[in-house]
Design a protein around this motif. Structure first.
Motif, PDB file in Angstrom:
ATOM      1  N   VAL A  21       1.094  -0.617   0.137  1.00 45.84           N
ATOM      2  CA  VAL A  21      -0.171   0.127   0.340  1.00 45.84           C
ATOM      3  C   VAL A  21       0.994   0.654   0.251  1.00 45.84           C
ATOM      4  N   ASN A  22       1.103   2.416  -1.259  1.00 47.19           N
ATOM      5  CA  ASN A  22       1.468   3.148  -1.397  1.00 47.19           C
ATOM      6  C   ASN A  22       0.957   4.043  -0.385  1.00 47.19           C
ATOM      7  N   TYR A  23       1.111   5.130   0.278  1.00 48.05           N
ATOM      8  CA  TYR A  23       0.446   6.119   1.272  1.00 48.05           C
ATOM      9  C   TYR A  23       2.064   7.613   1.048  1.00 48.05           C
ATOM     10  N   ASP A  24       0.081   8.850   0.482  1.00 48.60           N
ATOM     11  CA  ASP A  24       1.291  10.316  -0.393  1.00 48.60           C
ATOM     12  C   ASP A  24       0.475  10.631   0.496  1.00 48.60           C
ATOM     13  N   PRO A  25       1.344  11.569   1.231  1.00 41.27           N
ATOM     14  CA  PRO A  25       1.378  12.560   2.607  1.00 41.27           C
ATOM     15  C   PRO A  25       0.900  13.931   2.118  1.00 41.27           C
ATOM     16  N   ARG A  26       1.082  13.775   0.739  1.00 39.14           N
ATOM     17  CA  ARG A  26       0.852  15.306   0.350  1.00 39.14           C
ATOM     18  C   ARG A  26      -0.587  15.260   0.283  1.00 39.14           C
ATOM     19  N   PHE A  27      -1.076  14.005   0.147  1.00 37.90           N
ATOM     20  CA  PHE A  27      -2.811  13.936   0.119  1.00 37.90           C
ATOM     21  C   PHE A  27      -3.624  13.024   1.344  1.00 37.90           C
ATOM     22  N   LYS A  55      -7.193  14.652   0.912  1.00 40.19           N
ATOM     23  CA  LYS A  55      -7.296  15.958   1.486  1.00 40.19           C
ATOM     24  C   LYS A  55      -6.314  16.355  -0.710  1.00 40.19           C
ATOM     25  N   ARG A  56      -6.321  15.646  -1.629  1.00 37.25           N
ATOM     26  CA  ARG A  56      -6.563  16.464  -2.566  1.00 37.25           C
ATOM     27  C   ARG A  56      -6.640  17.468  -3.333  1.00 37.25           C
ATOM     28  N   ASN A  57      -8.192  17.289  -3.369  1.00 42.89           N
ATOM     29  CA  ASN A  57      -9.098  18.521  -3.367  1.00 42.89           C
ATOM     30  C   ASN A  57      -8.519  19.741  -2.786  1.00 42.89           C
ATOM     31  N   ALA A  58      -8.004  19.674  -1.144  1.00 47.88           N
ATOM     32  CA  ALA A  58      -8.114  20.874  -1.149  1.00 47.88           C
ATOM     33  C   ALA A  58      -6.682  21.441  -1.639  1.00 47.88           C
ATOM     34  N   TRP A  59      -5.972  20.393  -1.324  1.00 46.12           N
ATOM     35  CA  TRP A  59      -4.468  20.533  -2.174  1.00 46.12           C
ATOM     36  C   TRP A  59      -4.595  21.291  -3.237  1.00 46.12           C
ATOM     37  N   PHE A  60      -5.470  21.338  -4.305  1.00 48.09           N
ATOM     38  CA  PHE A  60      -4.873  21.785  -5.350  1.00 48.09           C
ATOM     39  C   PHE A  60      -5.644  22.791  -5.280  1.00 48.09           C
ATOM     40  N   ASP A  61      -7.091  23.682  -4.274  1.00 50.28           N
ATOM     41  CA  ASP A  61      -7.314  24.458  -3.756  1.00 50.28           C
ATOM     42  C   ASP A  61      -6.518  25.670  -3.560  1.00 50.28           C
ATOM     43  N   LEU A  76       6.254  24.412  -6.241  1.00 52.85           N
ATOM     44  CA  LEU A  76       5.578  23.895  -5.545  1.00 52.85           C
ATOM     45  C   LEU A  76       6.114  24.864  -4.415  1.00 52.85           C
ATOM     46  N   PRO A  77       5.355  25.938  -2.815  1.00 53.37           N
ATOM     47  CA  PRO A  77       6.225  25.768  -1.521  1.00 53.37           C
ATOM     48  C   PRO A  77       6.237  24.409  -0.834  1.00 53.37           C
ATOM     49  N   ILE A  78       6.689  25.085  -0.018  1.00 50.51           N
ATOM     50  CA  ILE A  78       7.520  23.184   0.209  1.00 50.51           C
ATOM     51  C   ILE A  78       6.807  22.623   1.182  1.00 50.51           C
ATOM     52  N   GLU A  79       5.685  22.945   1.856  1.00 48.41           N
ATOM     53  CA  GLU A  79       5.033  22.595   3.072  1.00 48.41           C
ATOM     54  C   GLU A  79       4.331  21.841   1.867  1.00 48.41           C
ATOM     55  N   TYR A  80       3.784  21.985   0.824  1.00 47.54           N
ATOM     56  CA  TYR A  80       3.039  21.553  -0.286  1.00 47.54           C
ATOM     57  C   TYR A  80       3.726  20.280  -0.880  1.00 47.54           C
ATOM     58  N   GLN A  81       4.585  19.869  -0.752  1.00 46.97           N
ATOM     59  CA  GLN A  81       5.357  19.233  -1.508  1.00 46.97           C
ATOM     60  C   GLN A  81       5.600  17.745  -0.595  1.00 46.97           C
ATOM     61  N   SER A  82       5.423  17.980   0.406  1.00 49.30           N
ATOM     62  CA  SER A  82       4.678  17.127   2.070  1.00 49.30           C
ATOM     63  C   SER A  82       3.439  17.369   2.720  1.00 49.30           C
ATOM     64  N   ASP A  83       3.106  15.642   4.055  1.00 51.36           N
ATOM     65  CA  ASP A  83       2.145  16.520   4.693  1.00 51.36           C
ATOM     66  C   ASP A  83       1.834  17.800   5.658  1.00 51.36           C
ATOM     67  N   ALA A  84       2.684  18.671   5.333  1.00 47.81           N
ATOM     68  CA  ALA A  84       3.033  19.983   5.794  1.00 47.81           C
ATOM     69  C   ALA A  84       2.383  20.662   6.104  1.00 47.81           C
ATOM     70  N   TRP A  85       1.659  21.003   4.856  1.00 47.47           N
ATOM     71  CA  TRP A  85       0.475  22.113   4.671  1.00 47.47           C
ATOM     72  C   TRP A  85      -0.864  21.671   5.743  1.00 47.47           C
ATOM     73  N   TRP A  86      -0.832  20.564   5.699  1.00 48.46           N
ATOM     74  CA  TRP A  86      -1.920  20.106   6.080  1.00 48.46           C
ATOM     75  C   TRP A  86      -1.825  19.515   7.800  1.00 48.46           C
ATOM     76  N   LYS A  87      -0.704  19.337   8.548  1.00 45.87           N
ATOM     77  CA  LYS A  87      -0.247  18.997   9.791  1.00 45.87           C
ATOM     78  C   LYS A  87       0.041  20.277  10.149  1.00 45.87           C
ATOM     79  N   GLU A  88       0.643  20.915  10.016  1.00 47.90           N
ATOM     80  CA  GLU A  88       1.463  21.902  10.765  1.00 47.90           C
ATOM     81  C   GLU A  88       0.609  23.190  10.032  1.00 47.90           C
ATOM     82  N   PRO A  89       0.327  24.181  11.355  1.00 47.25           N
ATOM     83  CA  PRO A  89      -0.300  25.749  10.556  1.00 47.25           C
ATOM     84  C   PRO A  89       0.942  26.692   9.873  1.00 47.25           C
ATOM     85  N   ALA A  90       0.723  27.079   8.558  1.00 43.20           N
ATOM     86  CA  ALA A  90       1.501  28.128   8.601  1.00 43.20           C
ATOM     87  C   ALA A  90       1.476  28.831   9.359  1.00 43.20           C
TER      88      ALA A  90
END
Ligand SMILES: [Zn+2]
Length: 90
Positions: A21-27, A55-61, A76-90
């Motif tokens: 099973v692959n996990y994509d942390p971005r989404f 979270k794919r749609n939110a990522w694009f939005d 891309l901004p660095i936080e969008y290349q990982s799970d940082a954008w939804w895990k850690e508030p900017a």
């Protein structure tokens, strides 16, 4: 230096060591290879638990809101290349 990539829910399943099973942390998305494509999983194949909603749609939005029109060709901004954008508030 090798860093174990985050596996999300799969961290608790050692039987996924071979990354069936692959996990994509971005989404926050779980997939299995299916032909040449990836099939998204909605339930864990090991324990049957419902997996988080993608979270794919939110990522694009959010990228679009930041002026990124084409995430596949633009830098891309660095936080969008990982799970940082939804895990850690900017
Ligand atoms: Zn599970």
């Amino acid at each position: 230096m090798s860093v174990k990539k985050p596996a999300g829910h799969m961290d608790q399943h050692p039987q996924n060591d071979w990354d069936a099973v692959n996990y994509d942390p971005r989404f926050d998305e779980y997939t299995i290879p299916s032909g040449g494509a990836l099939q998204q999983l909605f339930y864990c194949p090991f324990c049957g638990e419902r997996l988080p909603e993608s979270k794919r749609n939110a990522w694009f939005d959010q990228l679009e809101a930041r002026g990124v029109a084409d995430p596949w060709s633009e830098e891309l901004p660095i936080e969008y290349q990982s799970d940082a954008w939804w895990k850690e508030p900017a």
